[in-house]
Design an enzyme around this catalytic site. Structure first.
Site, PDB file in Angstrom:
ATOM      1  N   ARG A 110       0.945  -1.359   0.081  1.00  0.00           N
ATOM      2  CA  ARG A 110      -0.093  -0.100  -0.202  1.00  0.00           C
ATOM      3  C   ARG A 110       0.958   1.143   0.102  1.00  0.00           C
ATOM      4  O   ARG A 110       2.284   1.244   0.125  1.00  0.00           O
ATOM      5  CB  ARG A 110      -0.997  -0.127   1.318  1.00  0.00           C
ATOM      6  CG  ARG A 110      -0.116   0.018   2.625  1.00  0.00           C
ATOM      7  CD  ARG A 110      -1.334   0.212   3.886  1.00  0.00           C
ATOM      8  NE  ARG A 110      -0.727  -0.008   4.830  1.00  0.00           N
ATOM      9  CZ  ARG A 110      -1.211   0.046   6.286  1.00  0.00           C
ATOM     10  NH1 ARG A 110      -2.629  -0.276   6.354  1.00  0.00           N
ATOM     11  NH2 ARG A 110      -0.564   0.063   7.309  1.00  0.00           N
ATOM     12  N   GLU A 149      -2.286   8.182   7.619  1.00  0.00           N
ATOM     13  CA  GLU A 149      -1.112   7.962   7.826  1.00  0.00           C
ATOM     14  C   GLU A 149       0.066   8.466   6.718  1.00  0.00           C
ATOM     15  O   GLU A 149       0.725   7.618   6.272  1.00  0.00           O
ATOM     16  CB  GLU A 149      -0.889   6.671   8.167  1.00  0.00           C
ATOM     17  CG  GLU A 149      -1.352   6.305   9.490  1.00  0.00           C
ATOM     18  CD  GLU A 149      -0.891   5.013  10.217  1.00  0.00           C
ATOM     19  OE1 GLU A 149      -0.188   4.152   9.601  1.00  0.00           O
ATOM     20  OE2 GLU A 149      -1.019   4.830  11.492  1.00  0.00           O
ATOM     21  N   GLU A 305      -6.563   5.366  15.940  1.00  0.00           N
ATOM     22  CA  GLU A 305      -6.342   3.906  15.898  1.00  0.00           C
ATOM     23  C   GLU A 305      -5.535   3.395  17.030  1.00  0.00           C
ATOM     24  O   GLU A 305      -4.517   4.003  17.633  1.00  0.00           O
ATOM     25  CB  GLU A 305      -5.356   3.400  14.553  1.00  0.00           C
ATOM     26  CG  GLU A 305      -6.026   3.829  13.342  1.00  0.00           C
ATOM     27  CD  GLU A 305      -5.225   3.325  12.273  1.00  0.00           C
ATOM     28  OE1 GLU A 305      -4.267   2.485  12.504  1.00  0.00           O
ATOM     29  OE2 GLU A 305      -5.424   3.855  11.001  1.00  0.00           O
ATOM     30  N   TRP A 313       2.958  -6.671  13.389  1.00  0.00           N
ATOM     31  CA  TRP A 313       4.115  -6.102  12.481  1.00  0.00           C
ATOM     32  C   TRP A 313       5.256  -6.115  13.139  1.00  0.00           C
ATOM     33  O   TRP A 313       6.437  -5.538  12.835  1.00  0.00           O
ATOM     34  CB  TRP A 313       3.644  -4.994  11.944  1.00  0.00           C
ATOM     35  CG  TRP A 313       2.925  -3.638  12.649  1.00  0.00           C
ATOM     36  CD1 TRP A 313       1.513  -3.678  12.523  1.00  0.00           C
ATOM     37  CD2 TRP A 313       3.307  -2.999  13.461  1.00  0.00           C
ATOM     38  NE1 TRP A 313       1.271  -2.747  13.355  1.00  0.00           N
ATOM     39  CE2 TRP A 313       2.592  -2.133  13.992  1.00  0.00           C
ATOM     40  CE3 TRP A 313       4.694  -2.535  13.924  1.00  0.00           C
ATOM     41  CZ2 TRP A 313       2.323  -1.061  14.980  1.00  0.00           C
ATOM     42  CZ3 TRP A 313       4.698  -1.495  15.003  1.00  0.00           C
ATOM     43  CH2 TRP A 313       3.668  -0.811  15.399  1.00  0.00           C
ATOM     44  N   LYS A 354      -4.039 -10.283   9.046  1.00  0.00           N
ATOM     45  CA  LYS A 354      -5.147 -11.065   9.490  1.00  0.00           C
ATOM     46  C   LYS A 354      -4.822 -11.667  10.804  1.00  0.00           C
ATOM     47  O   LYS A 354      -5.666 -11.788  11.607  1.00  0.00           O
ATOM     48  CB  LYS A 354      -5.514 -12.347   8.562  1.00  0.00           C
ATOM     49  CG  LYS A 354      -4.297 -13.252   8.345  1.00  0.00           C
ATOM     50  CD  LYS A 354      -4.593 -14.212   7.392  1.00  0.00           C
ATOM     51  CE  LYS A 354      -3.422 -15.309   6.853  1.00  0.00           C
ATOM     52  NZ  LYS A 354      -2.228 -14.610   6.283  1.00  0.00           N
ATOM     53  N   HIS A 356      -3.549  -9.344  12.884  1.00  0.00           N
ATOM     54  CA  HIS A 356      -3.812  -8.148  13.897  1.00  0.00           C
ATOM     55  C   HIS A 356      -5.148  -8.269  14.724  1.00  0.00           C
ATOM     56  O   HIS A 356      -6.139  -8.422  13.951  1.00  0.00           O
ATOM     57  CB  HIS A 356      -3.740  -7.054  12.921  1.00  0.00           C
ATOM     58  CG  HIS A 356      -3.659  -5.499  13.594  1.00  0.00           C
ATOM     59  ND1 HIS A 356      -4.313  -4.989  14.302  1.00  0.00           N
ATOM     60  CD2 HIS A 356      -2.505  -4.542  13.430  1.00  0.00           C
ATOM     61  CE1 HIS A 356      -3.955  -3.651  14.831  1.00  0.00           C
ATOM     62  NE2 HIS A 356      -2.908  -3.700  14.274  1.00  0.00           N
TER      63      HIS A 356
HETATM   64  C1  GLA Z   1      -1.848   1.743  10.453  1.00  0.00           C
HETATM   65  C2  GLA Z   1      -2.580   1.821   9.670  1.00  0.00           C
HETATM   66  C3  GLA Z   1      -3.891   0.852   9.708  1.00  0.00           C
HETATM   67  C4  GLA Z   1      -3.115  -0.548   9.743  1.00  0.00           C
HETATM   68  C5  GLA Z   1      -2.447  -0.489  11.463  1.00  0.00           C
HETATM   69  C6  GLA Z   1      -1.923  -1.717  11.896  1.00  0.00           C
HETATM   70  O1  GLA Z   1      -1.922   2.283  11.845  1.00  0.00           O
HETATM   71  O2  GLA Z   1      -3.271   3.016   9.578  1.00  0.00           O
HETATM   72  O3  GLA Z   1      -4.546   0.720   8.294  1.00  0.00           O
HETATM   73  O4  GLA Z   1      -2.370  -0.822   9.030  1.00  0.00           O
HETATM   74  O5  GLA Z   1      -1.355   0.256  11.344  1.00  0.00           O
HETATM   75  O6  GLA Z   1      -1.286  -1.760  13.119  1.00  0.00           O
END
Ligand code: GLA
Length: 666
Positions: A110, A149, A305, A313, A354, A356
């Site tokens: 992405r 982000e 978030e 990760w 998946k 997460h």
């Molecule tokens: C970022 C992204 C989310 C997701 C989280 C996972 O904050 O904005 O889309 O990927 O990480 O921790």
């Protein structure tokens, strides 16, 4: 700013396109059960909304937004520009970003776009226009979420798009190539330009790139991302949409200067993923929360978030301990947030995330995670909102341009981690239960009585003037080491170091005395002991050679090459006092100095006498107390425990327990 049926926003990213529509009904039923008030939709939906250039498919999005609305759940609608669809790179491969080493980043993950690509911007604008025109009047839409982000994965793009845009940015900034040459000091190493067309991004070169070029490229990168955000904002506003606009920050993120972004946003929001295994991560989390509160003073912010439980990760992804997620959520509320959201609502069944965790786990509702999510939603549903956040009496100076300049190579000390040093001071203030604003130097003043400006190597003239005026007006300032070394262009000033603040500090600085880090496998002095009025401490990274020029030595070095020289100094200047630390103090040194400085400046802690592992913050007359320690903690405080309704004169908190106490009027 609260929305939905409760006063706090509660919810998370929701990716319904990953699920058959029959699941959506179960989703909204569960959302209601958890008191969810808002979900963030369409963050990564570009390929579903626009399957081909000029072709839009909004049917599914219409249906889910209506379903959410029918169930009283609001929408934070993303502009969906964060991840371009496959047709775009197929047709326009020039949108892809390029690393400093010249590697083109491929699609398949992405954020594979060059922010200054005119093609990306044109297509993003078309998408945002279509989304906004369709949903601007939908009553479910409570907020707009620009992209996602910015610079999370691509910290800087070095492509030809960036090259062209960087040249234009420089021409705009400097006007003439002569001014650029002067700013970058290009008489050094035969770098003199005769045309802007010769300038490149600082791509990998045989030797260190020009520091002015590096610094300006960081500024340019920030500005080009901000341009993308402002382009989207402009589309939203010119379509007549009136909902507040946000984009999700990532705490103190190096690539983007949030102090420059915040004024353009209606709501500051943040994403935070502290490591559950790290006992100190509630301190770095506290720093990020205070930063968010300080970016838009007097306005609540949103936790956009966090994870309900484990991530996917980190090398090893520990679960959160029971109660840890709720304690971290309470820390946000205490430090000014009016909403707690998660990534994501329902755990994905495919794709790289998946594993997460999510609000609704893969294993379903019979899980601890789900019970905690429901409990937190219930708690927020019953909690009154508080004043946005009291102005602090202490300013901790944190400045992105300084960070960028320090990040450049070829300094006396190339192992300095600016963020680590600043958060070390923040942690000392947190242990002392002192509320802090985190600001650039120009924002020091007003209610502040004490300002701490560690390692402020790059000091703009305006920042130096603000700090000087602060001291002369009666404030207490601590700075050093390696501070007031260069101007905003990363040039020395004539006459030596500390040219702007030297007179109020009452010192001169001759030599930096770099030390080898304690754990380095090489010879050299590793630390400098410090002895003084505030006790003993250990200094790292620098043991500077400073000379008193009006100041008194509050502490001296007691080991190594600087033995007997001043280590910490104090000088009366105007109505205030200016302190200097000639080394990076360890935690004990920071703690001791904080208590000295706070007493001298008349700074009041949020609570007195609480254990250091209790996190304390204030919003008006409400004090939030959270126990991040391993043992029960008792704090003396008189007032009403808001959650239980009980009148208290103290609260005792188990590990990860928290309380919101409405204090008795003094
Ligand atoms: C970022 C992204 C989310 C997701 C989280 C996972 O904050 O904005 O889309 O990927 O990480 O921790």
């Amino acid at each position: 700013m609260a929305g939905g049926t409760t006063m706090y926003y509660y919810g998370g990213d929701y990716n319904p396109e990953q699920w058959p529509e029959e699941i959506w009904h179960d989703d909204v039923a569960r959302m209601r059960e958890a008191n969810v008030t808002i979900v963030t939709l369409a963050v990564f939906s570009w390929s579903r909304i626009q399957p081909a250039e000029g072709e839009f498919d909004f049917g599914w999005l219409d249906r889910i937004i209506d379903l959410l609305h029918d169930n009283g759940i609001g929408v934070d609608l993303a502009t969906a520009t964060a991840s371009p669809p496959p047709w775009m790179h197929e047709k326009y491969p020039e949108i892809l970003p390029v690393t400093r080493e010249g590697v083109t980043l491929s699609p398949g993950g992405r954020q594979h776009y060059a922010p200054s690509s005119p093609v990306y911007r044109r297509l993003a604008a078309e998408l945002v226009t279509a989304v906004v025109e369709r949903y601007k009047d939908h009553p479910a839409v409570q907020m707009w979420h620009l992209n996602n982000e910015y610079a999370c994965h691509v910290h800087a793009d070095y492509s030809d798009n960036a090259r062209d845009a960087f040249r234009a940015w420089l021409e705009d900034r400097y006007g003439t190539v002569e001014a650029l040459n002067a700013a970058w000091g290009t008489n050094f190493w035969s770098q003199r330009y005769t045309s802007f067309d010769q300038v490149l991004p600082p791509r990998i070169a045989p030797a260190s790139s020009n520091p002015g070029q590096m610094l300006d490229f960081r500024r340019f990168t920030n500005d080009s991302l901000l341009e993308c955000a402002l382009m989207e904002k402009e589309i939203i506003r010119s379509a007549g949409a009136t909902q507040p606009i946000t984009t999700n920050f990532m705490g103190p993120w190096p690539a983007v200067d949030y102090a420059k972004w915040a004024p353009h946003l209606d709501v500051v929001s943040d994403d935070a993923y502290p490591d559950p295994n790290d006992p100190g991560s509630f301190r770095t989390a506290a720093f990020a929360r205070d930063l968010m509160r300080s970016l838009k003073p007097g306005t609540p912010w949103l936790l956009m978030e966090q994870s309900s439980n484990a991530l996917n990760w980190r090398p090893s992804n520990a679960p959160k301990a029971p109660g840890q997620m709720e304690a971290l959520s309470a820390q946000c509320v205490g430090r000014g947030a009016d909403g707690i959201l998660f990534f994501q609502w329902r755990q994905s069944k495919a794709g790289s995330e998946k594993f997460h965790s999510a609000m609704l786990p893969h294993a379903g509702t019979g899980t601890r995670t789900w019970r905690e999510i429901v409990r937190l939603g219930g708690m927020l549903d019953s909690l009154p909102t508080f004043e946005p956040g009291s102005p602090a009496q202490v300013a901790l100076v944190f400045d992105w341009e300084n960070w960028w300049a320090l990040d450049n190579p070829d300094h006396p000390q190339n192992r300095l981690d600016y963020l680590e040093v600043v958060t070390r001071w923040h942690a000392a203030l947190q242990r002392a239960h002192i509320q802090v604003d985190i600001v650039p130097p120009e924002k020091v003043g007003g209610e502040h009585r004490l300002a701490i400006a560690p390692v402020l190597y790059l000091m703009r003239d305006e920042g130096a003037a603000a700090l000087k005026a602060f001291v002369e007006g009666g404030g207490t300032l601590l700075t050093g080491p390696f501070s007031d070394i260069v101007d905003g262009q990363d040039h020395f000033l004539a006459g030596g170091f500390i040219q702007r603040l030297g007179a109020i500090l009452g010192i001169t600085l001759e030599d930096f005395g770099a030390l080898v880090p304690r754990d380095a496998d090489e010879p050299g002095e590793r630390e400098a002991r410090v002895e003084g009025a505030f006790g003993d401490a250990v200094g790292e990274l620098f043991a500077e050679e400073i000379w008193l020029d009006g100041a008194e030595a509050v502490a001296t070095f007691s080991s190594g090459r600087r033995t007997g020289n001043p280590a910490v100094t104090r000088h009366q200047a105007g109505a205030g006092t200016a302190w200097y630390a000639a080394t990076v103090l360890d935690d004990e040194g920071c703690d001791a100095l904080v208590s000295h400085l706070a007493a001298e400046a008349g700074v009041e802690p949020v609570v007195a006498g609480a254990p250091a592992t209790v996190d304390a913050s204030r919003r008006g007359d409400v004090v939030t107390l959270i126990n991040f320690g391993q043992d029960d903690a008792t704090v003396a405080i008189g007032g009403t425990d808001i959650l239980s309704g009980a009148e208290v004169d103290k609260v005792t908190l188990a590990p990860f327990e928290f309380a919101f106490v409405k204090e008795l009027a003094q």
